[in-house]
Motif scaffolding. Structure first.
Motif, PDB file in Angstrom:
ATOM      1  N   ARG A 102       0.807  10.729  12.880  1.00  0.00           N
ATOM      2  CA  ARG A 102       0.231  11.008  11.305  1.00  0.00           C
ATOM      3  C   ARG A 102      -0.828  10.152  10.957  1.00  0.00           C
ATOM      4  NH1 ARG A 102       3.123  11.923   6.480  1.00  0.00           N
ATOM      5  NH2 ARG A 102       2.132  10.815   4.699  1.00  0.00           N
ATOM      6  N   LEU A 125      -4.903  11.090  10.270  1.00  0.00           N
ATOM      7  CA  LEU A 125      -5.389  10.733   8.907  1.00  0.00           C
ATOM      8  C   LEU A 125      -6.564  10.021   9.199  1.00  0.00           C
ATOM      9  CD1 LEU A 125      -3.242   8.752   6.363  1.00  0.00           C
ATOM     10  CD2 LEU A 125      -5.810   8.288   6.665  1.00  0.00           C
ATOM     11  N   TYR A 160       4.466  16.969   9.358  1.00  0.00           N
ATOM     12  CA  TYR A 160       3.315  16.746   8.651  1.00  0.00           C
ATOM     13  C   TYR A 160       2.405  17.619   8.437  1.00  0.00           C
ATOM     14  CZ  TYR A 160       5.327  12.149  10.001  1.00  0.00           C
ATOM     15  OH  TYR A 160       5.848  11.088  10.272  1.00  0.00           O
ATOM     16  N   HIS A 179       2.428  17.527   2.899  1.00  0.00           N
ATOM     17  CA  HIS A 179       1.225  17.942   3.795  1.00  0.00           C
ATOM     18  C   HIS A 179      -0.179  17.934   3.179  1.00  0.00           C
ATOM     19  CE1 HIS A 179       3.937  20.583   6.506  1.00  0.00           C
ATOM     20  NE2 HIS A 179       4.526  19.321   6.401  1.00  0.00           N
ATOM     21  N   LEU A 190      -1.073  14.364   2.759  1.00  0.00           N
ATOM     22  CA  LEU A 190      -1.915  14.035   4.078  1.00  0.00           C
ATOM     23  C   LEU A 190      -3.132  14.055   4.341  1.00  0.00           C
ATOM     24  CD1 LEU A 190      -1.409  12.358   6.763  1.00  0.00           C
ATOM     25  CD2 LEU A 190      -0.537  14.184   7.743  1.00  0.00           C
ATOM     26  N   ARG A 191      -3.447  15.536   3.792  1.00  0.00           N
ATOM     27  CA  ARG A 191      -4.712  16.032   4.217  1.00  0.00           C
ATOM     28  C   ARG A 191      -5.698  15.402   3.144  1.00  0.00           C
ATOM     29  NH1 ARG A 191      -2.234  21.076   5.430  1.00  0.00           N
ATOM     30  NH2 ARG A 191      -1.918  21.606   3.236  1.00  0.00           N
ATOM     31  N   ALA A 227      -5.604  12.278   1.932  1.00  0.00           N
ATOM     32  CA  ALA A 227      -5.774  10.886   2.541  1.00  0.00           C
ATOM     33  C   ALA A 227      -6.925  11.118   3.788  1.00  0.00           C
ATOM     34  CB  ALA A 227      -4.434  10.375   2.882  1.00  0.00           C
ATOM     35  N   ARG A 228      -6.783  11.966   4.405  1.00  0.00           N
ATOM     36  CA  ARG A 228      -7.442  12.182   5.653  1.00  0.00           C
ATOM     37  C   ARG A 228      -8.855  12.426   5.388  1.00  0.00           C
ATOM     38  NH1 ARG A 228      -8.864  16.689   9.559  1.00  0.00           N
ATOM     39  NH2 ARG A 228      -8.878  15.566  11.764  1.00  0.00           N
ATOM     40  N   CYS A 253     -10.183   9.379   4.007  1.00  0.00           N
ATOM     41  CA  CYS A 253     -10.582   8.300   4.907  1.00  0.00           C
ATOM     42  C   CYS A 253     -11.880   8.621   5.846  1.00  0.00           C
ATOM     43  CB  CYS A 253      -9.482   8.241   6.111  1.00  0.00           C
ATOM     44  SG  CYS A 253      -9.558   7.592   7.468  1.00  0.00           S
ATOM     45  N   LEU A 254     -12.009  10.093   6.166  1.00  0.00           N
ATOM     46  CA  LEU A 254     -13.277  10.548   6.877  1.00  0.00           C
ATOM     47  C   LEU A 254     -14.350  10.374   5.843  1.00  0.00           C
ATOM     48  CD1 LEU A 254     -11.881  13.489   8.644  1.00  0.00           C
ATOM     49  CD2 LEU A 254     -12.052  11.074   9.469  1.00  0.00           C
TER      50      LEU A 254
END
Lengths: 371, 371
Positions: free
Chosen positions: A5, A9, A24, B315, B318-319, B321-322, B325-326
């Motif tokens: 996970r 992320l 996820y 899901h 999470l996308r 957040a990703r 983050c990037l």
């Protein structure tokens, strides 16, 4: 699960953890195991569940053999001194079976026997066959050896055999940050990296590295030989016993035996052999014998816990596990546990198993010709 | 959670993780925070919810003050050159409040101000009072300083003030294996160890160490001074902004301001000060300002996520957040990210906040007498 996970992320593109992919929504990426290739060595391809898949595979197999002989063999022989016709035949059959099952996700693990001499020619034969059928093969995965050299050679082979291909080269093999910097400096042709151990665990802390290896197919024991003897698998279906010394709370040695051998009994003297070095062996008369191998899954079925475990609450099960853990640690002599120069705990094999290991080892390794 | 579970399985006796204690049935062990002691410094003890608790605490307080003056003070003065009457008064009030709330679990964290000079005399005063009321105080926890020396002195103080006591000495403070071996070699009087960071994380891998500190009680800002300036807390209720440079995708500096100051605006020049070193400061005209402090819990209430987050699936979250983050990693200049000698990212304070830090710092540190 949480490693998948958070790696996703933080920028990773996919996971090989199928459960994490499902839970996820992370793209699932992966290929087959070395054991899958090995399983074709002794027995030939397993029978398919459906006749349709079987006939499709037959068609793919005919095409793969055709391309191997007429395209891959002539293309690779001159520039690379590689003969596709001499590549490992069972690996080719494994790739055909895998490609027939996953024609849209054909990523072949090529290092089971020899990446450049066998895996890549076999991949190319099956890839051309798949393309003939209208599919797009994905590429290869390299999991050992000199990743810089093998990947650049692989890229050259791809370009010679099938100009304009878009095969990817995927590398794994205990990759960490320093490997990536070193590869970047040397030059390579890798398109994607698979990072596992070094993402989830830390070298300064003990981690239990688990891999699965094939030890028997049907009734035939098989071995996976490695240049490092300690990585050579111990073949055959086995039972494992922990033998306790004069003090029945102190364990002395673990002993692996073939499943067909009679089990050891307290008070009976038994020969314990080092699995690889024949001069290291000892007699042991245990005061107590504990069978320590507990099958968790037999013929695909997960074995139930015993009744006491099933009816216990989570809290009770944790307490039972803790009690057992502390007893096991207490059963180890101090010199196994000391922080500086700990004594290695002995793991041995029976005389019959020693014989099997060394017989298969010699059979597996061809004698080299010096000239 | 899993660290608590497996540490318990492997032989630890308890956890300070309340959720893990509840979920797995692990004994729960712990004490109060430094901030709890600090919170008594400016405002006195908070009002109790029930009158009963209040009257019980009054009785306990009278006893504690009595024992401090008549037992602890005379017992410690001669042999240890320690005056219980000169110990930190607000710490004593904190211990009384804690003991009144948890009379059967009174384990006092004694190093908020000075373990030997204040925490231990205060503990002893309250412990004697509790015993007078028929309870068994547990002991002390030491979380900083020379654990070997403080623990042996503490044990001697216990024995002088209350012979036959069974107070335990509990030590924490970034304890790891090597600390344990070193303490064993030096000699100590510690009965139990609390291991956290070094159990769960590994020094070779980056870990985010989070602690909570008190920055304001009611309307009064407070500071926790440490010998290491970078561990001194930045006092007061604050807002935090990320300032972007000429390129609005590249962040330059983070800026903490007092809650009461006007927020910075794009295009306006603002002074950014190093929090501890007055000569390090710069002007910055941000092209973009992002407020980055997001309160998650206000007056004990967990703030709801915004509507889009609530309705999103796991899901989707999470996308999101990703993606964020990037983007955040991309917003960092390369020199912050390089593996060798990375540039430290600047975190600054406003001029008003700088003034408050240094004013409270000077107030908190008494001027020493040299003679």
């Amino acid at each position: 699960m949480s490693a998948s996970r958070y790696a996703y992320l933080g920028g990773f593109d996919g996971t090989s953890n199928v459960m994490a992919a499902y839970a996820y929504g992370i793209p699932c990426r992966g290929t087959h195991a070395h054991a899958f290739v090995q399983s074709f060595a002794e027995t030939g391809p397993p029978v398919d569940a459906t006749a349709a898949a079987h006939s499709e595979r037959s068609a793919l197999a005919s095409l793969a053999y055709h391309y191997r002989e007429n395209v891959v063999e002539p293309a690779l022989r001159q520039p690379f001194q590689v003969s596709a016709m001499a590549a490992n035949e069972s690996e080719l059959r494994a790739f055909i079976a895998y490609a027939a099952a996953f024609p849209r996700a054909f990523l072949a693990l090529v290092d089971t026997y020899d990446s450049l001499g066998s895996g890549i020619p076999n991949f190319l034969s099956v890839a051309l066959a798949l393309e003939h059928q209208g599919y797009k093969p994905l590429g290869i995965r390299i999991d050992s050896g000199d990743l810089a050299y093998i990947s650049t050679q692989a890229r050259r082979m791809f370009d010679v055999v099938n100009p304009g291909n878009k095969y990817i080269i995927f590398a794994s093999s205990e990759i960490h940050e320093d490997t990536l910097y070193a590869l970047k400096e040397q030059g390579h042709a890798i398109d994607a990296f698979g990072v596992g151990t070094h993402l989830v665990t830390c070298q300064k802390q003990p981690a239990l590295g688990c891999v699965f290896k094939l030890v028997q197919v049907g009734h035939v024991a098989c071995i996976k030989v490695s240049e490092d003897p300690s990585k050579t698998t111990i073949p055959g279906r086995k039972r494992v016993y922990r033998l306790y010394g004069r003090d029945p709370t102190v364990c002395m040695i673990d002993l692996m035996m073939l499943e067909t051998e009679p089990e050891p009994h307290p008070g009976e003297r038994i020969l314990c052999c080092h699995p690889y070095e024949e001069h290291k062996r000892c007699y042991m008369t245990p005061s107590r014998v504990e069978e320590i191998l507990q099958p968790l899954c037999v013929f695909g079925e997960v074995l139930a816990m015993d009744d006491a475990q099933v009816s216990a609450s989570d809290h009770e099960r944790l307490r039972v596990a803790r009690k057992r853990c502390l007893e096991q640690v207490r059963a180890l002599r101090y010199d196994y546990k000391r922080p500086l120069n700990p004594t290695p705990y002995k793991v041995s094999v029976s005389a019959a198993l020693f014989k099997l290991v060394h017989q298969l080892w010699l059979e597996e390794l061809a004698i080299r010709e010096l000239s």
